[in-house]
Write a protein that holds these residues in place. Structure first.
Motif, short mmCIF file in Angstrom:
data_model
loop_
_atom_site.label_atom_id
_atom_site.label_comp_id
_atom_site.label_asym_id
_atom_site.label_seq_id
_atom_site.Cartn_x
_atom_site.Cartn_y
_atom_site.Cartn_z
N ILE A 189 -32.03 43.72 21.01
CA ILE A 189 -33.67 43.40 21.60
C ILE A 189 -34.12 43.15 20.15
N LEU A 190 -34.63 41.77 20.38
CA LEU A 190 -35.68 41.36 19.27
C LEU A 190 -36.97 41.79 19.75
N ILE A 231 -32.32 47.62 18.36
CA ILE A 231 -33.61 47.21 18.54
C ILE A 231 -33.95 46.73 17.03
N PHE A 232 -34.28 45.37 17.05
CA PHE A 232 -34.81 44.65 15.81
C PHE A 232 -36.39 44.41 15.82
N SER A 282 -26.63 55.10 23.31
CA SER A 282 -27.02 55.11 22.08
C SER A 282 -28.06 54.00 21.72
N ILE A 283 -29.22 54.32 20.85
CA ILE A 283 -30.17 53.72 20.47
C ILE A 283 -29.99 53.44 19.05
N TYR A 284 -30.14 52.28 18.49
CA TYR A 284 -30.21 52.19 16.95
C TYR A 284 -31.31 50.96 16.57
N ILE A 285 -31.83 51.45 15.53
CA ILE A 285 -33.09 50.64 14.99
C ILE A 285 -32.78 50.02 13.55
N PHE A 286 -33.27 48.59 13.68
CA PHE A 286 -33.13 47.88 12.30
C PHE A 286 -34.34 46.68 12.25
N PRO A 287 -34.35 46.45 10.80
CA PRO A 287 -35.35 45.51 10.80
C PRO A 287 -34.96 44.17 11.34
N LEU A 288 -35.89 43.28 11.48
CA LEU A 288 -35.54 42.12 11.99
C LEU A 288 -35.36 40.95 10.96
N GLU A 289 -33.94 41.36 10.32
CA GLU A 289 -33.33 40.41 9.25
C GLU A 289 -32.11 40.09 9.45
N GLU A 339 -29.21 39.90 7.75
CA GLU A 339 -28.26 40.76 7.53
C GLU A 339 -27.64 41.91 8.77
N SER A 340 -28.61 42.66 9.02
CA SER A 340 -28.50 43.47 9.84
C SER A 340 -28.31 42.95 11.31
N LEU A 341 -28.79 41.93 11.65
CA LEU A 341 -28.55 41.14 13.03
C LEU A 341 -27.08 40.60 13.22
N LYS A 342 -26.52 40.10 12.15
CA LYS A 342 -25.28 39.52 12.17
C LYS A 342 -24.17 40.49 12.78
N ASP A 343 -23.99 41.62 12.25
CA ASP A 343 -22.93 42.54 12.86
C ASP A 343 -23.29 42.93 14.01
N LYS A 344 -24.46 43.27 14.40
CA LYS A 344 -24.79 43.73 16.01
C LYS A 344 -24.92 42.59 16.98
N ILE A 345 -25.11 41.55 16.78
CA ILE A 345 -25.32 40.61 17.61
C ILE A 345 -23.85 40.01 17.91
#
Ligand code: NAP
Length: 285
Positions: free
Chosen positions: A132-133, A156-157, A179-186, A188-194
């Protein structure tokens, strides 16, 4: 009885700060005409300083109910008599029903998103993974909706990480099996999860006018054909985000079905009538 507005007409409407381009009056009045109901849906453009008086006015003017839109969905809660459980947990109300002077708050965005995923996306959430962006009010309704449906993992980004953290904190205890995980909208973090995700939803306002040449996803190579890509924006109908997703072979949905299904749910709360969903949606496409 003569057709048209008369002394028995029940008033419903929309309260927001800038609602000149809203589709809600059009949708609701079309439904009213289709089912020959003695209701009328009106736009109420309300300044921030007048919100309290406007909500009090619902009782004084015997208005049957209103939708609440940006930026009042959170603030309005303080002016209501009762708030339904999911709306309270989400912290946002988009529908008020006036039950003989008692104002009840609901969040029909949750059902709107759920039904649009099922009926338009033909997507089953259970045991899937979603990215989710965004972490604003719409993100909270979308995330609550997929948690209720049994999503396995939510990523969640958000630009402001604290807001994503607050969603995790507010929702985790209600849905211990997800499970809920949070990341900055960047990137590097998007790549693996998407890469792992089945569903990707843009709940940010990036892509709306005047930002129509922008997209929340920093690299279009992150899209893949196994994704259902959903953009909550419906104007423009195909954002750059959706265009790039489609080019990558992903299935896409814009925000119109969610808007439409939340409208149907609100309409039901005010009138007791549930319009046919999918069939009616075709009229608005
Ligand atoms: P909101 O509470 O103001 O949240 C806006 C979100 O967009 C936040 O996550 C914000 O990040 C992010 N954002 C905005 N500009 C950004 C930028 N330049 N860079 C990175 N992130 C940015 O608004 P909302 O009520 O959630 O609405 C969000 C969108 O959903 C709008 O486009 C709205 O029209 C749409 N919506 C559609 C429906 C429907 O039925 N289709 C229903 C509700 C909402 P920060 O947290 O970092 O500020």
């Amino acid at each position: 009885m003569k057709k048209g507005i008369n002394g028995k007409t029940k008033i419903i409407g929309l309260v927001g700060e800038n609602i000149k381009n809203s589709l809600s009056p059009y949708i609701h009045n079309r439904i009213i005409v289709k089912y020959s109901l003695n209701f009328c849906y009106l736009p109420f453009q309300v300044k921030k300083a007048d919100l309290n008086n406007a909500i009090e006015g619902i009782k004084a003017l015997n208005i049957k109910g209103v939708n609440i839109t940006f930026p009042y969905k959170e603030k309005v809660i303080g002016f209501l008599d009762e708030v339904e459980e999911s709306a309270r947990r989400i912290g946002a109300v988009n529908t008020i029903v006036n039950n003989e002077g008692v104002l009840n708050g609901y969040n029909t965005d949750v059902v709107g998103f759920k039904r649009s995923l099922q009926e338009v996306g033909e997507f089953t959430v259970k045991r899937k993974k979603a990215a989710i962006l965004g972490g604003g009010g719409a993100a909270r309704a979308v995330i609550y909706s997929i948690l209720e449906e049994g999503i396995e993992e939510v990523y969640i980004f958000n630009r402001t990480l604290e807001k994503a953290g607050k969603i995790k904190q507010d929702f985790s205890s209600f849905f211990p099996e997800s499970s809920i995980y949070i990341f900055p909208l960047e990137k590097e973090s998007l790549k693996d999860k998407i890469n792992k995700a089945h569903l990707l939803v843009n709940t940010t306002s990036i892509g709306m006018p005047p930002q129509v040449n922008n997209t929340p996803l920093p690299d279009e190579k992150l899209f893949h054909p196994n994704l259902l890509v959903y953009d909550l924006i419906y104007h423009p109908a195909k954002t750059l985000f959706l265009k790039q997703a489609e080019e990558a072979g992903a299935k896409i949905i814009n925000g119109l079905p969610m808007l439409f299904y939340q409208a149907i749910e609100s309409f039901y709360l005010w009138t007791g009538l549930k319009p046919e969903g999918k069939e009616l949606l075709e009229v608005f496409r």
